[in-house]
Design an enzyme around this catalytic site. Structure first.
Site: not given
Length: 285
Positions: A31-32, A35, A38, A157
């Site tokens: 989702m942008g 950091h 990611h 998740q």
């Protein structure tokens, strides 16, 4: 690095690559507000796959709190620079209309999450996982990756997405990668940049509680251990614990006493100031 906003153009480009059966595509959905956590996923995909694709899309249907959605940090130019430096091959940056041409109120995929859909994050964030399932299914259909790289920090998740893949027989394998942490142990998160200096200084207490549990869970009473750590955390005025649990790592059912022969995980969610953070540690595989 190729950047696409249109799914048809993206699919056409992937097909033009004419990858043979021995070439693999790795996918890192984000989702942008990227950091190093990611970027570690990008690097692991680069090591394992021939082509690495990332997406940047802040999905409105997975936010149960509209204020949380509106405050989500957007830094697209910086994100693209980071992905370029990490040698990401393709970036998909759709807008809401591209993902939801019929509107965000379209019917969500029918999937029974069972206990996963009623406990912990699902209980605290009603509708969240329905939105996650909705957007991840769409992204997997567009990208059609061989491997999906996810961070362990979002433990529940990861389990939900595995259920999605199983239910719809999607030909993608999940690779769960270790949580990246700051030097003091705080799990890297896009939400961390919203913490004040005072909040940031106490946020590490969440990780310290997990470590305390890791050190003691096999020899101390689990219920007492949990209660003591919740009490200690809540003594800090900036912290409000939502849950701190020790669970079966495969089912998320609570564990009342240590059992050597089952996977065990401890998970936490707490608000630090107004910022909600989650974390976990795998205690026994």
């Amino acid at each position: 690095m190729k950047v696409f906003q249109d799914k048809i153009a993206l699919r056409r480009y992937i097909q033009e690559l004419n990858l043979d059966i021995n070439h693999t595509i790795g996918f890192v959905p984000t989702m942008g507000a990227l950091h190093d956590g990611h970027i570690s996923l990008i690097k692991q995909s680069k090591q394992r796959c021939n082509i690495t694709i990332a997406s940047i899309f802040v999905n409105p249907t997975q936010f149960n709190d509209i204020n949380d959605f509106n405050k989500y940090p957007i830094q697209i130019d910086k994100d693209l620079e980071m992905l370029l430096e990490a040698s990401c091959d393709i970036v998909y940056v759709p807008n809401v209309e591209e993902i939801y041409p019929n509107g965000v109120d379209e019917e969500k995929p029918k999937i029974d999450l069972g206990f996963l859909g009623t406990t912990l994050e699902a209980e605290k964030r009603p509708g969240h996982y329905e939105g996650v399932v909705q957007v991840v299914k769409k992204l997997l259909e567009i990208v059609q990756p061989d491997f999906l790289f996810l961070g362990q920090k979002d433990y529940q998740q990861c389990m939900v997405i595995q259920r999605l893949i199983d239910v719809f027989n999607i030909k993608t394998n999940i690779i769960i990668c270790e949580t990246m942490r700051e030097k003091d142990g705080l799990a890297m998160s896009s939400r961390n940049m919203r913490l004040s200096s005072a909040e940031r200084s106490v946020a590490v207490n969440l990780y310290q509680a997990l470590k305390d549990i890791q050190d003691k869970y096999a020899r101390e009473n689990i219920e007492t251990l949990i209660d003591n750590n919740i009490q200690k955390l809540n003594e800090e005025s900036l912290i409000q614990v939502e849950y701190l649990v020790i669970v079966d790592g495969k089912t998320l059912e609570n564990i009342k006493e240590y059992q050597e022969n089952i996977p065990i995980t401890t998970l936490i969610a707490a608000k630090v100031g107004n910022i909600r953070l989650i974390d976990n540690l795998i205690l026994n595989r």
